[in-house]
Design an enzyme around this catalytic site. Structure first.
Site, PDB file in Angstrom:
ATOM      1  N   HIS A 194      31.827  31.708  33.688  1.00 21.36           N
ATOM      2  CA  HIS A 194      32.325  31.686  32.334  1.00 21.36           C
ATOM      3  C   HIS A 194      31.758  30.860  31.170  1.00 21.36           C
ATOM      4  CE1 HIS A 194      36.328  30.468  29.701  1.00 21.36           C
ATOM      5  NE2 HIS A 194      36.438  31.451  29.087  1.00 21.36           N
TER       6      HIS A 194
ATOM      7  N   ARG B  63      33.617  28.797  37.008  1.00 21.74           N
ATOM      8  CA  ARG B  63      33.735  27.998  35.128  1.00 21.74           C
ATOM      9  C   ARG B  63      32.791  28.298  34.835  1.00 21.74           C
ATOM     10  NH1 ARG B  63      37.655  26.163  32.142  1.00 21.74           N
ATOM     11  NH2 ARG B  63      39.675  27.004  33.222  1.00 21.74           N
TER      12      ARG B  63
ATOM     13  N   SER C 168      39.546  37.237  31.079  1.00 18.12           N
ATOM     14  CA  SER C 168      37.872  36.290  31.756  1.00 18.12           C
ATOM     15  C   SER C 168      37.859  36.302  32.855  1.00 18.12           C
ATOM     16  CB  SER C 168      37.478  35.303  30.983  1.00 18.12           C
ATOM     17  OG  SER C 168      37.635  35.628  29.521  1.00 18.12           O
TER      18      SER C 168
END
Lengths: 210, 210
Positions: free
Chosen positions: A41, A38, A15
């Protein structure tokens, strides 16, 4: 059924590699980059990197605040639910005042939303805090009005209200005049609890590194 | 500071009016439309209307299940946190098994993620349930494998896993072969807890109407 990846470590690695390959991360300072990764993500959209507004020292401010045991003030339960508790320092838990018994009465008295009124109950904890707003534009607007009226200053405002009424405007107000606070905000209508939580988790991970 | 809307009812009304003005809602059956509006409201993106896959009777199936007091099974705490409890029938609360004490051991034994293993603990409650997946592709994949292996069938699968590894693929698998379940899913990488919760809330609102 088609085969799929079941190994958590491999899923994370693939990812983050995809995000780093596809997103334009070049403009972010080193401590911001893991936070941006993040955020992406959490929402599956690499293009949000291009719509992030932030103060240059935002990540460092958040990391220092968490290391100092500062409170993490969230505008809704979903943001708190998305924060990984074990990443936070001992004794620090996200605080949500939206469902505090005083909030509905305050909202009625102030003529505003419960989300906005809930920020009134942050005042004693606001000095040096990390504020994570992932839902309500009125919470961010009300906080900014409070800062104009002399409320204690948080260390960092993570501005991710979402939606069609006030979300873009409240984040533009924050980015245009952050009232002396560090900040990260996603411009426009997009945002949400998952992004606000992801930002806190990214900072907490960095705060836990030596 | 610029003026902003503080009246919750006006904010809702203006938000939903904007969604209805901008989103392409024409292809949705009547009971799906309020669900789609709430999905868009939760994420600020009108264009997701064009990427939704669904079975024709998905909304009716969810409404009937909630009226019958069916369990609401969520893959993570954020989805549960986003569900408005007072909209659910008396005695129904969202169930999350991700942090059940048996889940880590199950994940290790099955060689999969905790999110996938957590769905094993749904089996006794799965018959006729509403499943809301807002985070983990592996939870959706594992549930579909379970259905292939003869697990009881939920009434409705709300498929909103998000991210870069398996999210698009798991939702394509669901839409391509829903195993006799009704379903709603957002194709592609986008998704998230807020959408999964919003779908449940929309169904619960409709279930509460006479």
């Amino acid at each position: 059924m088609r085969p799929y990846e079941k190994d958590p470590a491999a899923i994370y690695a693939e990812s983050f590699a995809t995000v780093r390959r596809e997103a334009r991360l070049g403009r972010f300072p080193p401590a911001m980059e893991p936070l941006v990764v993040r955020l992406i993500h959490a929402c599956g959209m690499v293009e949000i990197a291009d719509r992030l507004a932030f103060s240059p020292a935002a990540a460092e401010a958040g990391i220092a605040a968490l290391r100092a045991g500062a409170p993490v003030l969230c505008d809704c339960e979903m943001v708190a639910a998305g924060i990984t508790r074990r990443l936070l320092p001992e004794g620090v838990a996200p605080l949500v005042t939206l469902n505090h018994p005083d909030t509905p009465g305050l909202a009625a008295r102030l003529g505003t939303t419960r989300s906005a009124a809930a920020t009134e109950l942050w005042r004693d904890r606001l000095e040096g805090a990390v504020v994570a707003i992932g839902n309500a534009p009125t919470a961010l607007f009300h906080l900014l009005e409070g800062l104009d009226a002399g409320w204690p200053r948080p260390a960092l405002i993570l501005g991710f209200p979402v939606g069609f009424v006030g979300a873009a405007e409240s984040k533009a107000e924050l980015a245009g005049n952050p009232r002396g606070c560090d900040f990260v905000a996603l411009r426009g209508r997009r945002g949400g609890s998952a992004m606000a939580s992801a930002a806190v988790n990214a900072l907490a991970l960095m705060a836990g590194e030596p």
